[in-house]
Design a protein around this motif. Structure first.
Motif: not given
Length: 334
Positions: A95-105
């Motif tokens: 649930g990290s910002s990194h995980a959301y950013l990577a999945r979004g991209l």
């Protein structure tokens, strides 16, 4: 170990699944990018977050540029669709910002691949509906990442790009991203694309944006890159729209005179090769390896062919060995 998926000709579609990274002897930027994909494939999500957090710390200390950090996420977003479940698990478990950013991209990249090239009018409605669905899911992820990290300029850059597919434009987004990180190229480039005629803009709007950026402090390199993009787009129009290869070559050469844009260098090299000017093609490709990415697969292979066409067999073989080294590094996660 071998890949569990068929080998693809293009590096962007490769899937890294090697089991061993440590002790490989490499410590360059390519290794850092490969290592992140390897951690994702092996579902070592906590370590993946830690590795990215370390990269952010290096950026804060001035040891890593924002644009180089962006290339690490670029490596993650360009993996094969088979990674979808792993991105979902990363988000679910960390649930990290990194995980959301990577999945979004990653979702935006998948949307781009589904859309393909050509005008939107030629894309079947059902296919474009899937493009919009993925783009919106990507934006949702990017908003989650931005909520967790209010200084995520990459999140804003991703949304600007997604808006191309969603049929909307928000000129304030690029200003927000620039205030957060004036060195990051991604949001500026995505906004500039939204000003292209094919996306509802015009060359007048493109030039106006360049002039606006010229008024801001510390934007010299950004302005150079924008000018390169301006003429690169013209080159594409001449090459694929009007089939005027001489004019396309001139436009690409003008783009490169502003900034050594990787795409412009590759395209102008292809123009030179088609004209039998293999020596000029080699110069352009050598520059791309030197100034952009020394491990760009397309450039390495094209340069090998340019050398062979000139009768420089030893140089061509050297490039092919470099190509083989790249593929070996990829297979081994090095």
């Amino acid at each position: 170990m071998s890949f569990p998926f068929p080998w693809r000709a293009r590096y962007l579609t490769m899937v890294l699944v090697a089991l061993v990274v440590s002790g490989c002897g490499y410590s360059d930027e390519l290794h850092q990018r490969h290592a992140l994909v390897k951690l994702l494939w092996e579902e070592r999500y906590a370590e993946l977050d830690q590795a990215i957090a370390q990269a952010y710390r290096e950026r804060e200390k001035g040891k890593l540029s924002s644009n180089r950090l962006r290339t690490r996420f670029w490596q993650l977003q360009n993996v094969a669709p088979a990674f979808t479940v792993r991105f979902d698990n990363w988000v679910a478990r960390q649930g990290s910002s990194h995980a959301y950013l990577a999945r979004g991209l990653f979702r935006l990249e998948q949307a781009s691949r589904i859309r393909g090239d050509g005008p939107a009018s030629g894309i079947p409605p059902a296919r474009y509906a899937k493009v919009r669905e993925l783009a919106q899911l990507g934006v949702d992820d990017l908003h989650q990442a931005l909520d967790k990290d209010s200084r995520c300029a990459m999140c804003i850059g991703g949304e600007i790009f997604a808006n191309l597919y969603l049929g909307r434009r928000d000129d304030e987004l690029v200003e927000m991203a620039f205030l957060i990180d004036p060195t990051l190229w991604q949001p500026v480039a995505a906004h500039f694309m939204s000003l292209y005629p094919q996306w509802g803009g015009s060359e007048e709007e493109m030039n106006a944006f360049i002039r606006h950026m010229e008024t801001l402090n510390g934007t010299e390199k950004i302005v150079q890159r924008l000018n390169a993009m301006f003429y690169f787009r013209r080159g594409l129009e001449q090459q694929f729209g009007y089939r005027d290869y001489a004019e396309a070559t001139k436009e690409y050469e003008t783009a490169i005179s502003y900034f050594p844009d990787s795409y412009a260098l590759k395209n102008v090299a292809a123009m030179y090769s088609a004209q039998g000017k293999h020596d000029k093609a080699a110069v352009a490709l050598e520059r791309n390896l030197r100034e952009n990415d020394e491990w760009d697969l397309y450039t390495i292979e094209a340069l090998a062919q340019a050398y062979f066409a000139q009768g420089k067999g030893s140089e061509g073989k050297r490039m092919m060995r470099k190509r083989d080294e790249l593929l070996t590094r990829f297979r081994n996660g090095e």
